[in-house]
Design a protein around this motif. Structure first.
Motif, PDB file in Angstrom:
ATOM      1  N   LEU A 112       0.812  -1.217   0.000  1.00  0.00           N
ATOM      2  CA  LEU A 112       0.000   0.000   0.000  1.00  0.00           C
ATOM      3  C   LEU A 112       0.843   1.264   0.000  1.00  0.00           C
ATOM      4  N   THR A 113       1.942   1.266   0.744  1.00  0.00           N
ATOM      5  CA  THR A 113       2.735   2.485   0.913  1.00  0.00           C
ATOM      6  C   THR A 113       3.985   2.539   0.048  1.00  0.00           C
ATOM      7  N   ILE A 114       4.390   1.398  -0.516  1.00  0.00           N
ATOM      8  CA  ILE A 114       5.641   1.374  -1.298  1.00  0.00           C
ATOM      9  C   ILE A 114       5.434   0.737  -2.667  1.00  0.00           C
ATOM     10  N   GLY A 115       4.996  -0.513  -2.699  1.00  0.00           N
ATOM     11  CA  GLY A 115       4.970  -1.269  -3.947  1.00  0.00           C
ATOM     12  C   GLY A 115       4.109  -0.653  -5.030  1.00  0.00           C
ATOM     13  N   LEU A 185       2.225   6.196   4.434  1.00  0.00           N
ATOM     14  CA  LEU A 185       1.585   7.136   3.508  1.00  0.00           C
ATOM     15  C   LEU A 185       2.090   8.553   3.727  1.00  0.00           C
ATOM     16  N   TRP A 186       2.444   8.889   4.956  1.00  0.00           N
ATOM     17  CA  TRP A 186       3.011  10.204   5.242  1.00  0.00           C
ATOM     18  C   TRP A 186       4.363  10.356   4.558  1.00  0.00           C
ATOM     19  N   ILE A 187       5.194   9.323   4.646  1.00  0.00           N
ATOM     20  CA  ILE A 187       6.492   9.343   3.954  1.00  0.00           C
ATOM     21  C   ILE A 187       6.278   9.443   2.450  1.00  0.00           C
ATOM     22  N   LEU A 188       5.284   8.707   1.940  1.00  0.00           N
ATOM     23  CA  LEU A 188       4.960   8.775   0.520  1.00  0.00           C
ATOM     24  C   LEU A 188       4.593  10.199   0.112  1.00  0.00           C
ATOM     25  N   ALA A 189       3.799  10.875   0.942  1.00  0.00           N
ATOM     26  CA  ALA A 189       3.403  12.252   0.640  1.00  0.00           C
ATOM     27  C   ALA A 189       4.614  13.182   0.630  1.00  0.00           C
ATOM     28  N   VAL A 190       5.533  12.968   1.562  1.00  0.00           N
ATOM     29  CA  VAL A 190       6.721  13.842   1.645  1.00  0.00           C
ATOM     30  C   VAL A 190       7.610  13.673   0.417  1.00  0.00           C
ATOM     31  N   VAL A 191       7.879  12.420   0.021  1.00  0.00           N
ATOM     32  CA  VAL A 191       8.790  12.209  -1.107  1.00  0.00           C
ATOM     33  C   VAL A 191       8.123  12.517  -2.449  1.00  0.00           C
ATOM     34  N   SER A 192       6.791  12.609  -2.485  1.00  0.00           N
ATOM     35  CA  SER A 192       6.090  12.910  -3.729  1.00  0.00           C
ATOM     36  C   SER A 192       6.079  14.403  -4.052  1.00  0.00           C
ATOM     37  N   ARG A 193       6.393  15.245  -3.111  1.00  0.00           N
ATOM     38  CA  ARG A 193       6.354  16.681  -3.354  1.00  0.00           C
ATOM     39  C   ARG A 193       7.422  17.105  -4.355  1.00  0.00           C
ATOM     40  N   PRO A 194       7.135  18.161  -5.139  1.00  0.00           N
ATOM     41  CA  PRO A 194       5.909  18.961  -5.216  1.00  0.00           C
ATOM     42  C   PRO A 194       4.766  18.171  -5.872  1.00  0.00           C
ATOM     43  N   PHE A 195       3.559  18.386  -5.361  1.00  0.00           N
ATOM     44  CA  PHE A 195       2.406  17.642  -5.840  1.00  0.00           C
ATOM     45  C   PHE A 195       1.922  18.168  -7.184  1.00  0.00           C
ATOM     46  N   ASP A 196       1.360  17.262  -7.955  1.00  0.00           N
ATOM     47  CA  ASP A 196       0.570  17.614  -9.129  1.00  0.00           C
ATOM     48  C   ASP A 196      -0.664  16.713  -9.117  1.00  0.00           C
ATOM     49  N   THR A 197      -1.478  16.814 -10.135  1.00  0.00           N
ATOM     50  CA  THR A 197      -2.730  16.053 -10.136  1.00  0.00           C
ATOM     51  C   THR A 197      -2.487  14.551 -10.049  1.00  0.00           C
ATOM     52  N   LYS A 198      -1.526  14.035 -10.814  1.00  0.00           N
ATOM     53  CA  LYS A 198      -1.284  12.593 -10.840  1.00  0.00           C
ATOM     54  C   LYS A 198      -0.792  12.081  -9.494  1.00  0.00           C
ATOM     55  N   LYS A 199       0.107  12.815  -8.866  1.00  0.00           N
ATOM     56  CA  LYS A 199       0.618  12.380  -7.565  1.00  0.00           C
ATOM     57  C   LYS A 199      -0.474  12.418  -6.505  1.00  0.00           C
ATOM     58  N   ALA A 238      -2.338   8.821  17.865  1.00  0.00           N
ATOM     59  CA  ALA A 238      -1.330   9.715  18.439  1.00  0.00           C
ATOM     60  C   ALA A 238       0.069   9.327  17.960  1.00  0.00           C
ATOM     61  N   ALA A 239       0.346   8.020  17.910  1.00  0.00           N
ATOM     62  CA  ALA A 239       1.656   7.566  17.430  1.00  0.00           C
ATOM     63  C   ALA A 239       1.864   7.956  15.970  1.00  0.00           C
ATOM     64  N   ALA A 240       0.813   7.806  15.153  1.00  0.00           N
ATOM     65  CA  ALA A 240       0.919   8.134  13.727  1.00  0.00           C
ATOM     66  C   ALA A 240       1.098   9.636  13.524  1.00  0.00           C
ATOM     67  N   VAL A 241       0.310  10.439  14.233  1.00  0.00           N
ATOM     68  CA  VAL A 241       0.413  11.897  14.068  1.00  0.00           C
ATOM     69  C   VAL A 241       1.752  12.408  14.601  1.00  0.00           C
ATOM     70  N   GLY A 242       2.163  11.898  15.766  1.00  0.00           N
ATOM     71  CA  GLY A 242       3.457  12.312  16.309  1.00  0.00           C
ATOM     72  C   GLY A 242       4.605  11.938  15.391  1.00  0.00           C
ATOM     73  N   GLU A 248       7.761  15.354   9.043  1.00  0.00           N
ATOM     74  CA  GLU A 248       7.695  16.686   8.438  1.00  0.00           C
ATOM     75  C   GLU A 248       8.901  17.532   8.841  1.00  0.00           C
ATOM     76  N   LEU A 249       9.276  17.471  10.114  1.00  0.00           N
ATOM     77  CA  LEU A 249      10.458  18.202  10.576  1.00  0.00           C
ATOM     78  C   LEU A 249      11.714  17.686   9.891  1.00  0.00           C
ATOM     79  N   LEU A 250      11.809  16.362   9.772  1.00  0.00           N
ATOM     80  CA  LEU A 250      12.949  15.775   9.072  1.00  0.00           C
ATOM     81  C   LEU A 250      13.005  16.246   7.622  1.00  0.00           C
ATOM     82  N   ALA A 251      11.846  16.278   6.942  1.00  0.00           N
ATOM     83  CA  ALA A 251      11.812  16.724   5.547  1.00  0.00           C
ATOM     84  C   ALA A 251      12.238  18.180   5.429  1.00  0.00           C
TER      85      ALA A 251
END
Length: 260
Positions: A112-115, A185-199, A238-242, A248-251
């Motif tokens: 779901l998050t990588i493959g 999915l959060w990591i996926l969102a970070v590495v996908s930036r900058p976003f466009d419609t397809k991403k 809480a674990a996921a949001v934290g 986000e800080l790392l990015a």
């Protein structure tokens, strides 16, 4: 001329078709020969224009940039997974914690998050110029991201053990899968930036699939998943949001250290 440009830090391409161009073609970072060139010239060139048309080169450069930039982007996903897989295996054992996933559940989260998303990301257009230091940039993001994911899962499982929720392995595994999926999915969102419609479509599709599979009885039975009780669900959230805020800080730090 080739050597002088290289001394000033330029990447140099040289075109030619005669024997007198051989030394310059060999010295250049990219030697380009015409198809009508002398055999010796074509032998030392890295690229031969079969139809002799220079207008093929912009498309060639764009394709090269797409491949290299997308491989770097996707590598961060795979290396992050490797980092947290090793860190979970190393940290959970000494703390006498049960491994929080079944093999099929890991297949669920990794697909779901990588493959699935990496298949689409690697084929998308990317005009980023090549920059040396690919491995350093990838590892400087992936290793800390993997450790953040491990810390979030470790905190969730320690909380479950202290509160008694660990007495139900299926419930704790479901909470861990949910937290890991959100962080992936959060990591996926970070590495996908900058976003466009397809991403955005790919990211939203993965989020939708997660919700569907978590509520589909057939998928719940196959992956041994169920929605956790409210207290454990809040802990997973809480674990996921934290962990996501830490990513986000790392990015942000990574972007400051390695500006585009």
């Amino acid at each position: 001329m080739v050597a002088a440009l290289q001394r000033r830090g330029h990447t140099v391409a040289k075109t030619g078709d005669g024997v007198n161009d051989v030394l310059a073609l060999k010295e250049a970072d990219l030697g380009i020969a015409m198809n009508s060139a002398a055999p010796a010239t074509k032998a030392v060139a890295l690229l031969v224009l079969q139809d002799g048309c220079f207008d093929r080169l912009p498309g060639l450069v764009a394709e090269g940039r797409r491949v290299i930039a997308n491989i770097e982007r996707v590598s961060k996903l795979f290396l992050s997974k490797t980092a947290y897989s090793i860190a979970i295996a190393v940290s959970f054992g000494p703390l006498n914690l049960k491994f929080p996933f079944l093999p099929r559940q890991l297949s669920f989260t990794e697909g779901l998050t990588i493959g699935i998303p990496s298949f689409f990301l690697v084929l998308m257009a990317n005009t980023s110029r090549y920059r040396p230091g690919f491995l350093r940039r990838s590892l400087s993001f992936a290793v800390p991201a993997g450790l953040i994911v491990t810390a979030a899962l470790l905190g969730l499982n320690l909380y479950a053990q202290s509160s008694g929720a660990a007495d139900s392995p299926e419930t704790l595994q479901s909470a861990s899968v949910l937290a890991l999926s959100v962080l992936g999915l959060w990591i996926l969102a970070v590495v996908s930036r900058p976003f466009d419609t397809k991403k955005l479509v790919v990211l939203l599709a993965m989020c939708s699939i997660l919700l569907i599979l978590m509520n589909l009885p057939l998928a719940q039975d196959f992956f041994h998943l169920a929605w956790p009780p409210p207290d454990l669900l809040r802990a997973a959230g809480a674990a996921a949001v934290g962990g996501g805020l830490a990513i986000e800080l790392l990015a942000w730090i990574h972007g400051r250290k390695f500006p585009r």
